[in-house]
Design a protein around this motif. Sequence first.
Motif, short mmCIF file in Angstrom:
data_model
loop_
_atom_site.label_atom_id
_atom_site.label_comp_id
_atom_site.label_asym_id
_atom_site.label_seq_id
_atom_site.Cartn_x
_atom_site.Cartn_y
_atom_site.Cartn_z
N MET A 82 52.93 -49.92 -52.65
CA MET A 82 52.54 -48.82 -51.84
C MET A 82 51.24 -48.22 -52.39
SD MET A 82 54.97 -45.72 -50.71
CE MET A 82 55.81 -46.19 -49.26
N ALA A 83 50.41 -47.67 -51.53
CA ALA A 83 49.11 -47.10 -51.91
C ALA A 83 49.27 -45.73 -52.54
CB ALA A 83 48.24 -46.99 -50.67
N GLU A 84 48.32 -45.38 -53.36
CA GLU A 84 48.34 -44.08 -54.00
C GLU A 84 47.86 -43.01 -53.01
OE1 GLU A 84 46.11 -41.88 -57.70
OE2 GLU A 84 46.10 -44.06 -57.59
N ILE A 85 48.52 -41.88 -53.00
CA ILE A 85 48.16 -40.80 -52.10
C ILE A 85 46.99 -40.03 -52.72
CG2 ILE A 85 48.93 -38.68 -50.99
CD1 ILE A 85 51.74 -39.87 -50.96
N ILE A 86 45.95 -39.79 -51.89
CA ILE A 86 44.74 -39.12 -52.36
C ILE A 86 44.54 -37.83 -51.59
CG2 ILE A 86 42.23 -39.30 -52.54
CD1 ILE A 86 42.56 -42.29 -52.73
N ASN A 87 44.25 -36.77 -52.32
CA ASN A 87 43.90 -35.51 -51.68
C ASN A 87 42.38 -35.54 -51.49
OD1 ASN A 87 43.07 -32.83 -51.24
ND2 ASN A 87 44.94 -32.06 -52.20
N PHE A 88 41.92 -35.59 -50.23
CA PHE A 88 40.50 -35.75 -49.94
C PHE A 88 39.68 -34.57 -50.45
CE2 PHE A 88 42.00 -38.58 -46.38
CZ PHE A 88 41.57 -39.74 -47.00
N ARG A 89 40.21 -33.39 -50.42
CA ARG A 89 39.49 -32.22 -50.89
C ARG A 89 39.22 -32.34 -52.39
NH1 ARG A 89 41.59 -27.79 -53.26
NH2 ARG A 89 43.66 -28.37 -52.56
N ARG A 90 40.23 -32.73 -53.15
CA ARG A 90 40.05 -32.90 -54.59
C ARG A 90 39.10 -34.05 -54.90
NH1 ARG A 90 46.23 -32.28 -56.51
NH2 ARG A 90 46.36 -30.01 -56.36
N ALA A 91 39.21 -35.13 -54.15
CA ALA A 91 38.33 -36.29 -54.38
C ALA A 91 36.87 -35.90 -54.09
CB ALA A 91 38.75 -37.45 -53.49
N ARG A 92 36.64 -35.14 -53.02
CA ARG A 92 35.29 -34.70 -52.66
C ARG A 92 34.73 -33.79 -53.75
NH1 ARG A 92 34.24 -29.97 -50.42
NH2 ARG A 92 36.34 -29.81 -49.61
N LYS A 93 35.53 -32.85 -54.22
CA LYS A 93 35.07 -31.94 -55.26
C LYS A 93 34.79 -32.69 -56.56
CE LYS A 93 37.01 -27.64 -53.57
NZ LYS A 93 37.84 -26.47 -53.89
N GLN A 94 35.59 -33.66 -56.88
CA GLN A 94 35.37 -34.45 -58.09
C GLN A 94 34.08 -35.24 -57.99
OE1 GLN A 94 36.95 -34.25 -60.92
NE2 GLN A 94 35.64 -35.79 -61.84
N ARG A 95 33.80 -35.82 -56.83
CA ARG A 95 32.55 -36.54 -56.61
C ARG A 95 31.35 -35.59 -56.80
NH1 ARG A 95 34.40 -38.93 -51.84
NH2 ARG A 95 33.23 -37.30 -50.78
N GLN A 96 31.46 -34.38 -56.27
CA GLN A 96 30.39 -33.39 -56.40
C GLN A 96 30.17 -33.00 -57.86
OE1 GLN A 96 31.69 -30.30 -53.76
NE2 GLN A 96 30.69 -31.21 -51.97
N ARG A 97 31.28 -32.85 -58.60
CA ARG A 97 31.16 -32.52 -60.03
C ARG A 97 30.43 -33.62 -60.79
NH1 ARG A 97 36.78 -31.30 -59.61
NH2 ARG A 97 37.02 -29.12 -59.06
N VAL A 98 30.79 -34.87 -60.51
CA VAL A 98 30.16 -36.00 -61.19
C VAL A 98 28.66 -36.05 -60.85
CG1 VAL A 98 30.07 -38.52 -61.29
CG2 VAL A 98 32.27 -37.34 -61.36
N ALA A 99 28.32 -35.84 -59.58
CA ALA A 99 26.91 -35.84 -59.18
C ALA A 99 26.15 -34.69 -59.83
CB ALA A 99 26.80 -35.76 -57.66
N ALA A 100 26.75 -33.52 -59.90
CA ALA A 100 26.10 -32.37 -60.51
C ALA A 100 25.88 -32.60 -62.00
CB ALA A 100 26.93 -31.10 -60.29
N GLU A 101 26.83 -33.21 -62.66
CA GLU A 101 26.69 -33.50 -64.09
C GLU A 101 25.59 -34.53 -64.32
OE1 GLU A 101 27.09 -33.07 -68.03
OE2 GLU A 101 28.08 -31.85 -66.50
N ALA A 102 25.49 -35.54 -63.45
CA ALA A 102 24.43 -36.53 -63.57
C ALA A 102 23.06 -35.88 -63.40
CB ALA A 102 24.62 -37.64 -62.55
N LYS A 103 22.96 -34.98 -62.43
CA LYS A 103 21.69 -34.28 -62.21
C LYS A 103 21.37 -33.39 -63.42
CE LYS A 103 19.16 -31.29 -59.20
NZ LYS A 103 18.62 -31.22 -57.92
N ALA A 104 22.37 -32.73 -63.98
CA ALA A 104 22.16 -31.88 -65.15
C ALA A 104 21.67 -32.72 -66.34
CB ALA A 104 23.43 -31.14 -65.50
N ASP A 105 22.23 -33.90 -66.52
CA ASP A 105 21.79 -34.78 -67.60
C ASP A 105 20.32 -35.16 -67.43
OD1 ASP A 105 24.22 -34.79 -68.89
OD2 ASP A 105 24.92 -36.65 -67.94
N GLN A 106 19.93 -35.48 -66.20
CA GLN A 106 18.55 -35.84 -65.93
C GLN A 106 17.63 -34.65 -66.17
OE1 GLN A 106 17.44 -38.94 -65.37
NE2 GLN A 106 15.41 -38.07 -65.58
N ASN A 107 18.04 -33.46 -65.77
CA ASN A 107 17.23 -32.27 -65.99
C ASN A 107 17.09 -31.97 -67.48
OD1 ASN A 107 16.69 -31.78 -63.32
ND2 ASN A 107 18.35 -30.33 -63.06
N ARG A 108 18.13 -32.24 -68.25
CA ARG A 108 18.03 -32.04 -69.70
C ARG A 108 16.98 -32.96 -70.29
NH1 ARG A 108 23.83 -32.50 -69.43
NH2 ARG A 108 24.66 -30.41 -69.09
#
Length: 68
Positions: A1-27
């Motif tokens: 059976m497939a794992e159940i995903i909460n789309f809101r949490r997945a979207r927010k996690q993607r945004q956090r990862v992108a923001a951290e990558a941008k912060a690393d580049q700005n540093r």
Amino acid sequence: MAEIINFRRARKQRQRVAAEAKADQNRIDFGRSKAERSLTEARREKAIRELDGHKLALPPGDKGEIPR
């Protein structure tokens, strides 16, 4: 059976990862100390002075045009 995903949490996690990558580049781009910035500026000014010092002086009345 497939794992159940909460789309809101997945979207927010993607945004956090992108923001951290941008912060690393700005540093990397902007994270230099004042001493490093002033050293870079001094080296740039010295290079300009040295380059200007190597220019040839034109004879009086010469406008730098190439004769044909």
